[in-house]
Design a protein around this motif. Structure first.
Motif, PDB file in Angstrom:
ATOM      1  N   PHE A  38      -0.658   5.453  -4.607  1.00  0.00           N
ATOM      2  CA  PHE A  38      -2.086   5.722  -4.832  1.00  0.00           C
ATOM      3  C   PHE A  38      -2.413   5.160  -6.223  1.00  0.00           C
ATOM      4  O   PHE A  38      -2.114   5.802  -7.238  1.00  0.00           O
ATOM      5  CB  PHE A  38      -2.366   7.225  -4.775  1.00  0.00           C
ATOM      6  N   SER A  49       0.837  -1.216   0.000  1.00  0.00           N
ATOM      7  CA  SER A  49       0.000   0.000   0.000  1.00  0.00           C
ATOM      8  C   SER A  49       0.866   1.258   0.000  1.00  0.00           C
ATOM      9  O   SER A  49       0.640   2.176   0.786  1.00  0.00           O
ATOM     10  CB  SER A  49      -0.929   0.012   1.229  1.00  0.00           C
ATOM     11  N   ASN A  95       1.211  10.920  -8.056  1.00  0.00           N
ATOM     12  CA  ASN A  95       1.821  10.237  -6.910  1.00  0.00           C
ATOM     13  C   ASN A  95       3.051  10.994  -6.432  1.00  0.00           C
ATOM     14  O   ASN A  95       3.243  11.204  -5.234  1.00  0.00           O
ATOM     15  CB  ASN A  95       2.196   8.796  -7.276  1.00  0.00           C
TER      16      ASN A  95
END
Length: 236
Positions: A92, A89, A100
């Motif tokens: 984005f 994670s 990003n």
């Protein structure tokens, strides 16, 4: 002895239950690469998160350039010059590559164009794909976005949690080459890595953790040459 540029000194703590780290010390000098290796469950990522302020230490301290930053939040540590790239994670996915990178510069109030250009020079494929959604990229390219985003804060220390997880050997070699390039600019690199042998080959300093404690600490070359380390942790 001068204190290391960044040190997590004699860290003991965990996530609220039993301690995971036991008197664990991790340090890195300016412009050098320090690598944390060890078996699964050794506390490698926990040690990294402790240095970044993501868990509370019961004992020990974290100091950056001689200043005790143990009480600071991760956000405040970013403002002090620490960049952190988590293992998962870390982008984005629905935003473009360029968006990003712009998100990475959220704490800055100056012109980010020169830093963006540095990231594109380091990772040319990102320039080619700057208008593409980051989630559409390959695993290795997504890692480049994540590292690039952290570099947009102009960190003094870049912390990487398993940067080569799930990528091919060719991509791993390329990422390690870029990490060496980043260190040559004067940025300190602190890295947790499953691929222990390859990581120690590029490391100025290596830490072998077992059950949250330091088992071996030496230069990368010395650890690679140590028969006990080779037999126990590097597959002979």
């Amino acid at each position: 002895m001068a204190e290391p540029f960044l040190i997590g000194d004699a860290m003991t703590g965990g996530y609220g239950g039993a301690d995971i780290l036991h008197d664990c010390t991790i340090a890195v000098e300016k412009g050098q690469i320090a690598v944390i290796v060890g078996p699964n469950g050794a506390g490698k990522s926990t040690a990294m998160k402790a240095v970044f302020g993501m868990l509370k230490l019961r004992l020990g301290a974290v100091r950056l350039e001689g200043e005790d930053i143990s009480a600071l939040t991760p956000q405040a540590r970013v403002a002090k010059g620490m960049g952190f790239v988590p293992q998962t994670s870390n982008i984005f996915p629905s935003m473009t590559v360029e968006e990003n990178l712009e998100m990475g510069a959220f704490i800055r109030r100056d012109d980010i164009a020169a830093t963006m250009e540095q990231v594109y020079t380091l990772f040319p494929i990102l320039r080619d794909k700057r208008g593409q959604a980051a989630g559409e990229l390959s695993g290795g390219q997504r890692q480049q976005v994540a590292v690039g985003r952290a570099l947009m804060t102009q960190p003094k220390v870049l912390m990487l949690d398993e940067p080569t997880a799930g990528v091919s050997p060719i991509v791993m070699d390329e990422l390690f080459d870029r990490i060496i390039e980043i260190a040559r600019t004067g940025i300190s690199i602190l890295m947790v890595e499953q691929n222990a042998r390859q990581a120690l080959e590029i490391a100025d300093k290596g830490y072998v953790l077992v059950q949250g404690a330091n088992r071996y600490t030496d230069t990368g070359a010395a650890l690679l040459a140590d028969p006990d380390v080779r037999k126990s942790f590097l597959g002979g």
